[in-house]
Enzyme design. Structure first.
Site, PDB file in Angstrom:
ATOM      1  CG  ASN A  66      -6.751  -1.001   1.118  1.00  0.00           C
ATOM      2  OD1 ASN A  66      -5.878  -0.618   0.258  1.00  0.00           O
ATOM      3  ND2 ASN A  66      -6.096  -1.153   2.196  1.00  0.00           N
ATOM      4  CB  CYS A 103      -1.026  -0.016   1.139  1.00  0.00           C
ATOM      5  SG  CYS A 103      -2.081  -1.608   1.113  1.00  0.00           S
ATOM      6  CG  HIS A 145      -3.093   3.429   1.519  1.00  0.00           C
ATOM      7  ND1 HIS A 145      -3.584   2.924   0.305  1.00  0.00           N
ATOM      8  CD2 HIS A 145      -3.209   2.563   2.475  1.00  0.00           C
ATOM      9  CE1 HIS A 145      -4.132   1.754   0.692  1.00  0.00           C
ATOM     10  NE2 HIS A 145      -3.867   1.322   1.818  1.00  0.00           N
TER      11      HIS A 145
END
Length: 333
Positions: free
Chosen positions: A285, A112, A255
């Site tokens: 996500n 990520c 993020h």
């Protein structure tokens, strides 16, 4: 040393969307349970005709079109992904699909944090004058590595790709004002996608490991504590080092992992909710894709305009985290 100009964005998302209500048909969960804990209401899942390479190529192609660049003018394609179609690398296939025959292309794996790390890495090639134009793509297809019977993880992840076109410019026009990167491998087990442990016998007394990976495993509580501790700290350090007051920021672009994390970081920095970019509700996500997809949508919506100052942070598996401060210079819709 040359400067970095942020020129254009692109994004590509699968057509199939699975809502929280639809997901509750498979696992014991509900829309209220998911939304209250994550802020997610739906996620995109790649269909049979879609994969990481096609999504990454579509996002990159759109960024090139918006920048007005001939693909052959690219020097570098850096693909941030932890879920390639080919373990030897998917970036060269993206290069071929884009027709960017002059560009070197390779993958960068940092989960990520991947897009932010790739953006910083690509900028170093441009700063030295070794290269003039780069396409930085963040893309992941984590749906193929999720245990869809584990409600603690399957509700979180989705698929997608985003891209940003950057080029070298004069130092007086530099748009990348600073960055920080960090890792702590001692906490790697908090979020992992491990190889399977099974082996096969080759000849008597000698065996080899079988290829393959286990589903994503995560200690959600530990990852949350890590994020709300380290992300505000690295952003505050970056702002201090660049002499930037939080109130001078136009946007906070994090993020997109969990809405509670986004809210907690903004609160620590003293930033109002109106300055926090978020599309987590619609996509979940998407790992390395979250930051460039959110940036693309904000530019397309006319929220991010030339001259706007953006503080960004990526964080996740590794554990890894980082931050960058940049000034947007690309076109408006």
């Amino acid at each position: 040393m040359q400067g970095i100009r942020f020129c254009a964005t692109g994004a590509a998302l699968p057509h199939t969307s699975i809502s929280n209500e639809a997901l509750s048909q498979r696992v014991d969960t509900s829309d209220e349970w998911i939304r209250s804990r994550t802020g997610i209401t739906a996620r995109r899942i790649a269909a049979e005709q879609e994969n990481l390479t096609t999504l990454a190529s579509a996002a990159g192609r759109l960024a090139l079109e918006r920048a007005g660049w001939d693909p052959k003018s690219l020097d570098l394609i850096l693909l941030a992904t932890s879920s390639p179609d080919d373990l030897f690398g998917s970036a060269p296939r993206v290069q071929a699909q884009l027709g960017a025959s002059s560009a070197v292309a390779f993958d960068l794996t940092a989960a990520c944090s991947g897009f932010l790390f790739a953006l910083i890495t690509a900028s170093q090639y441009l700063r030295t004058g070794a290269m003039g134009r780069a396409l930085v793509i963040g893309a992941d297809q984590l749906s193929r590595w999720v245990d869809w019977n584990d409600r603690s993880t399957c509700v979180l992840f989705g698929d997608g790709a985003g891209a940003v076109a950057i080029e070298a410019c004069g130092a007086d026009q530099d748009g990348l004002l600073g960055f920080r990167m960090a890792s702590d491998g001692r906490k790697a087990d908090c979020l992992s996608l491990r190889q399977v442990a099974s082996r096969q016998e080759l000849i008597p007394g000698i065996s080899s490991q079988l290829g393959g990976f286990e589903p994503i495993a995560m200690n959600g509580q530990e990852v949350y504590k890590f994020a709300v501790r380290e992300v505000p700290a690295v952003l505050q350090e970056l702002l201090k080092s660049t002499g930037t007051k939080p109130e001078a920021l136009d946007w906070l672009l994090l993020h997109q992992a969990n809405q509670r994390i986004l809210n907690a970081v903004a609160e620590r920095l003293g930033l109002p909710e109106a300055k926090v970019l978020s599309n987590l509700a619609h996509y979940g996500n998407t790992s390395a894709a979250t930051i460039p997809v959110m940036l693309h949508e904000a530019v397309q919506a006319g929220l991010v305009k030339p001259g706007h100052l953006i503080a960004s942070s990526g964080f996740g598996a590794g554990l890894s985290w980082g931050a960058a401060l940049w000034r947007w210079s690309g076109p408006t819709p």
